[in-house]
Design a protein around this motif. Structure first.
Motif, PDB file in Angstrom:
ATOM      1  N   GLN A 113       0.847  -1.197   0.000  1.00 37.16           N
ATOM      2  CA  GLN A 113       0.000   0.000   0.000  1.00 37.16           C
ATOM      3  C   GLN A 113       0.889   1.256   0.000  1.00 37.16           C
ATOM      4  N   PRO A 114       1.722   1.434  -1.016  1.00 38.91           N
ATOM      5  CA  PRO A 114       2.659   2.554  -1.030  1.00 38.91           C
ATOM      6  C   PRO A 114       1.971   3.919  -1.026  1.00 38.91           C
ATOM      7  N   GLY A 115       0.747   3.970  -1.537  1.00 40.42           N
ATOM      8  CA  GLY A 115       0.029   5.236  -1.564  1.00 40.42           C
ATOM      9  C   GLY A 115      -0.331   5.770  -0.192  1.00 40.42           C
ATOM     10  N   MET A 116      -0.275   4.921   0.827  1.00 37.26           N
ATOM     11  CA  MET A 116      -0.631   5.338   2.176  1.00 37.26           C
ATOM     12  C   MET A 116       0.405   6.271   2.801  1.00 37.26           C
ATOM     13  N   LEU A 117       1.619   6.282   2.255  1.00 36.64           N
ATOM     14  CA  LEU A 117       2.659   7.138   2.837  1.00 36.64           C
ATOM     15  C   LEU A 117       2.226   8.599   2.862  1.00 36.64           C
ATOM     16  N   GLY A 118       1.610   9.053   1.779  1.00 37.34           N
ATOM     17  CA  GLY A 118       1.167  10.443   1.730  1.00 37.34           C
ATOM     18  C   GLY A 118       0.163  10.766   2.820  1.00 37.34           C
ATOM     19  N   PHE A 119      -0.689   9.799   3.163  1.00 38.72           N
ATOM     20  CA  PHE A 119      -1.683  10.039   4.206  1.00 38.72           C
ATOM     21  C   PHE A 119      -1.042  10.106   5.589  1.00 38.72           C
ATOM     22  N   VAL A 120       0.052   9.372   5.794  1.00 44.47           N
ATOM     23  CA  VAL A 120       0.766   9.469   7.069  1.00 44.47           C
ATOM     24  C   VAL A 120       1.364  10.859   7.233  1.00 44.47           C
ATOM     25  N   LEU A 121       1.971  11.359   6.166  1.00 36.87           N
ATOM     26  CA  LEU A 121       2.538  12.709   6.221  1.00 36.87           C
ATOM     27  C   LEU A 121       1.434  13.744   6.443  1.00 36.87           C
ATOM     28  N   THR A 122       0.261  13.486   5.862  1.00 38.27           N
ATOM     29  CA  THR A 122      -0.878  14.375   6.089  1.00 38.27           C
ATOM     30  C   THR A 122      -1.316  14.330   7.549  1.00 38.27           C
ATOM     31  N   ALA A 123      -1.299  13.128   8.147  1.00 39.01           N
ATOM     32  CA  ALA A 123      -1.678  12.996   9.556  1.00 39.01           C
ATOM     33  C   ALA A 123      -0.719  13.767  10.454  1.00 39.01           C
ATOM     34  N   ILE A 124       0.580  13.726  10.142  1.00 39.41           N
ATOM     35  CA  ILE A 124       1.547  14.504  10.912  1.00 39.41           C
ATOM     36  C   ILE A 124       1.260  15.992  10.779  1.00 39.41           C
ATOM     37  N   ILE A 156      -1.361  -0.557  10.195  1.00 41.48           N
ATOM     38  CA  ILE A 156      -1.407   0.714   9.472  1.00 41.48           C
ATOM     39  C   ILE A 156      -2.176   1.763  10.262  1.00 41.48           C
ATOM     40  N   TRP A 157      -3.293   1.359  10.882  1.00 44.16           N
ATOM     41  CA  TRP A 157      -4.085   2.354  11.621  1.00 44.16           C
ATOM     42  C   TRP A 157      -3.309   2.875  12.833  1.00 44.16           C
ATOM     43  N   LEU A 158      -2.446   2.039  13.424  1.00 48.96           N
ATOM     44  CA  LEU A 158      -1.614   2.497  14.538  1.00 48.96           C
ATOM     45  C   LEU A 158      -0.556   3.491  14.057  1.00 48.96           C
ATOM     46  N   VAL A 159      -0.013   3.247  12.880  1.00 47.93           N
ATOM     47  CA  VAL A 159       0.959   4.184  12.317  1.00 47.93           C
ATOM     48  C   VAL A 159       0.308   5.555  12.095  1.00 47.93           C
ATOM     49  N   PHE A 160      -0.928   5.550  11.586  1.00 49.09           N
ATOM     50  CA  PHE A 160      -1.655   6.816  11.400  1.00 49.09           C
ATOM     51  C   PHE A 160      -1.894   7.512  12.740  1.00 49.09           C
ATOM     52  N   THR A 161      -2.291   6.732  13.753  1.00 45.36           N
ATOM     53  CA  THR A 161      -2.530   7.304  15.083  1.00 45.36           C
ATOM     54  C   THR A 161      -1.244   7.919  15.642  1.00 45.36           C
ATOM     55  N   GLY A 162      -0.156   7.171  15.546  1.00 44.94           N
ATOM     56  CA  GLY A 162       1.121   7.680  16.026  1.00 44.94           C
ATOM     57  C   GLY A 162       1.555   8.931  15.288  1.00 44.94           C
ATOM     58  N   ALA A 163       1.287   8.984  13.981  1.00 42.48           N
ATOM     59  CA  ALA A 163       1.660  10.158  13.188  1.00 42.48           C
ATOM     60  C   ALA A 163       0.907  11.400  13.664  1.00 42.48           C
ATOM     61  N   PHE A 164      -0.377  11.248  13.949  1.00 41.68           N
ATOM     62  CA  PHE A 164      -1.153  12.401  14.419  1.00 41.68           C
ATOM     63  C   PHE A 164      -0.674  12.852  15.794  1.00 41.68           C
ATOM     64  N   VAL A 165      -0.442  11.897  16.702  1.00 47.70           N
ATOM     65  CA  VAL A 165       0.052  12.230  18.039  1.00 47.70           C
ATOM     66  C   VAL A 165       1.406  12.932  17.946  1.00 47.70           C
ATOM     67  N   GLY A 189       6.931   6.152  19.484  1.00 46.50           N
ATOM     68  CA  GLY A 189       6.840   4.768  19.913  1.00 46.50           C
ATOM     69  C   GLY A 189       5.748   4.001  19.186  1.00 46.50           C
ATOM     70  N   ILE A 190       4.605   4.653  18.993  1.00 48.01           N
ATOM     71  CA  ILE A 190       3.500   4.004  18.267  1.00 48.01           C
ATOM     72  C   ILE A 190       3.898   3.731  16.821  1.00 48.01           C
ATOM     73  N   ILE A 191       4.526   4.728  16.181  1.00 49.31           N
ATOM     74  CA  ILE A 191       4.950   4.537  14.790  1.00 49.31           C
ATOM     75  C   ILE A 191       5.990   3.432  14.685  1.00 49.31           C
ATOM     76  N   ALA A 192       6.970   3.458  15.593  1.00 46.05           N
ATOM     77  CA  ALA A 192       8.080   2.503  15.519  1.00 46.05           C
ATOM     78  C   ALA A 192       7.633   1.061  15.705  1.00 46.05           C
ATOM     79  N   SER A 193       6.471   0.861  16.327  1.00 48.29           N
ATOM     80  CA  SER A 193       5.982  -0.509  16.497  1.00 48.29           C
ATOM     81  C   SER A 193       5.643  -1.159  15.160  1.00 48.29           C
ATOM     82  N   LEU A 194       5.224  -0.340  14.184  1.00 49.77           N
ATOM     83  CA  LEU A 194       4.832  -0.842  12.861  1.00 49.77           C
ATOM     84  C   LEU A 194       3.868  -2.021  12.975  1.00 49.77           C
ATOM     85  N   ALA A 195       3.011  -1.950  14.012  1.00 51.22           N
ATOM     86  CA  ALA A 195       2.122  -3.078  14.299  1.00 51.22           C
ATOM     87  C   ALA A 195       0.955  -3.169  13.329  1.00 51.22           C
TER      88      ALA A 195
END
Length: 418
Positions: free
Chosen positions: A253-264, A308-317, A300-306
């Motif tokens: 899902q390479p397209g999701m990277l842009g949404f993570v940056l948007t969440a940040i 995709i939804w956790l990565v988004f949550t960590g990015a916003f935090v 810490g949430i992002i680094a878990s890479l557990a």
């Protein structure tokens, strides 16, 4: 809002927006013209070292001339470097050499431009009838908006127009930033030279540059905050530049990277707005701890890479905490960096930040190659854990209230004229 802060913030937004558009559009245009992926990389590599050197060396100039003038000149350099490319395309035709040359010229305006705009901040507070908390909160918010709008604008422009037109539009944003800065009264950019730290008179440029480095390295506060800033730049560059792209590629899902940056960016927007509204209330140490620990939680949430939804949550935090933390650090820099040395000190800091980003990406690449993606994410984020310990333990970061320890800091960092 009064003219002075409004003009400053509008200029800041346009300059950052232009840089954001250029960071996306320029590599695409290089690819279109040269057809070489290595060519796009060569342009980025060739401009990195001049940008760092310009940041280190141009601080002396920014401390010598009117800072409104230096801000205008650096924006004009950036605009001219971009605008030259379509002109060359219409005359002799573009090739990789022209992209590298104009990239180098443009880089001479980028880091010094950031430094000149940063150096103006105390004057905007003095002349603009605005608190430093509100100014820095609004600046973080506008920075987040530029990071949100820039990539989308670049993609849209590249779809609608040809490369030359996009370059003209990008140059126009830097030109508009310079023209808006001219709305600031000339007196706003004048350097206030008072106190023992005013050692500029009668000293050559190298001596003044050494004075700035000596002040930076001699101040426990500046050393601690610079370490914190460098750590977050290294970690974010590694995550955004390599670890997360690899993760989303593995997840198909390479397209999701842009949404993570948007969440940040969205988190930063919320954090900056919150600080602009409420930053003057409560103890600064509390804001500092919230930003510091919130950044740790997000990473810490992002680094878990557990998941995709956790990565988004960590990015916003992470973005939320960064908005608070960045605003507070900006306020402290306004209060605690000697006015007459802001160009040299902040130029050095900005140059270090510029150099830190590619170092973070290289470190991530090596870690992924030899340890794997998950181990690399944890190792990179451990860099922030070291910074966290420094932030919590540093005596110079215990009392952050207005005016606290300022006289003590100035006495510690007085430059020896001998």
């Amino acid at each position: 809002m009064k003219l002075v802060p409004a003009a400053y913030l509008a200029s800041y937004l346009l300059s950052l927006l232009g840089n954001s558009i250029a960071s996306i559009a320029l590599p695409l245009i290089v690819l279109q013209v040269t057809g070489s992926v290595l060519g796009a990389g060569a342009v980025a590599a060739a401009t990195a070292i001049p940008a760092v050197l310009a940041g280190l060396l141009m601080g002396v100039v920014i401390d010598r001339i009117n800072r409104r003038t230096s801000s205008v000149v650096t924006d004009l350099i950036s605009a001219a470097a971009i605008a030259a490319l379509p002109v060359i395309d219409m005359t002799t035709g573009l090739n990789l050499g022209w992209f590298i040359l104009m990239g180098i010229i443009g880089s001479l305006g980028d880091v010094p431009g950031m430094t000149a705009r940063d150096a103006l901040l105390p004057a905007i507070v003095r002349h603009g009838g605005i608190t430093s908390e509100r100014l820095m909160g609004l600046r973080e918010t506008l920075g987040a908006l530029a990071l949100l709008a820039g990539p989308a604008a670049a993609g849209t422009l590249m779809t609608i127009f040809d490369g030359s037109t996009v370059l003209w539009i990008t140059a126009a944003t830097s030109l508009a930033a310079a023209l808006i800065t001219l709305l600031l009264p000339h007196r706003v950019g004048e350097i206030v030279r008072t106190g023992k730290l005013d050692t500029s008179e009668g000293r050559n440029s190298w001596a003044q540059l050494r004075d700035g480095w000596r002040v930076l390295l001699g101040s426990p506060f500046l050393v601690a905050t610079t370490i914190l800033s460098l750590a977050i730049v290294v970690v974010l560059a590694a995550l955004q530049g390599l670890i997360l792209p690899v993760y989303f590629t593995y997840e198909e899902q390479p397209g999701m990277l842009g949404f993570v940056l948007t969440a940040i960016a969205l988190g930063t927007l919320v954090g900056g707005t919150a600080y602009a509204v409420a930053g003057a209330r409560g103890r600064r140490r509390t804001w500092f701890l919230v930003g510091l620990l919130g950044t740790t939680l997000g990473l810490g949430i992002i680094a878990s890479l557990a998941a995709i939804w956790l990565v988004f949550t960590g990015a916003f935090v992470l973005g939320l905490a960064s908005g608070l933390f960045g605003s507070l650090i900006g306020v402290l820099m306004i209060e605690r960096i000697p006015e007459q040395m802001r160009g040299r000190i902040m130029g050095t800091q900005n140059a270090l930040m510029t150099a830190a980003a590619p170092l973070g990406i290289v470190a991530a690449a090596l870690l992924i190659e030899f340890t794997g993606m998950n181990a690399a994410a944890l190792a990179i984020c451990s860099v922030w854990l070291i910074a966290l310990v420094i932030g919590l333990a540093a005596q110079s970061l215990r009392n952050l209230e207005p005016g606290a320890a300022l006289a003590h800091e100035e006495e510690r960092v007085v430059v020896d004229d001998a």
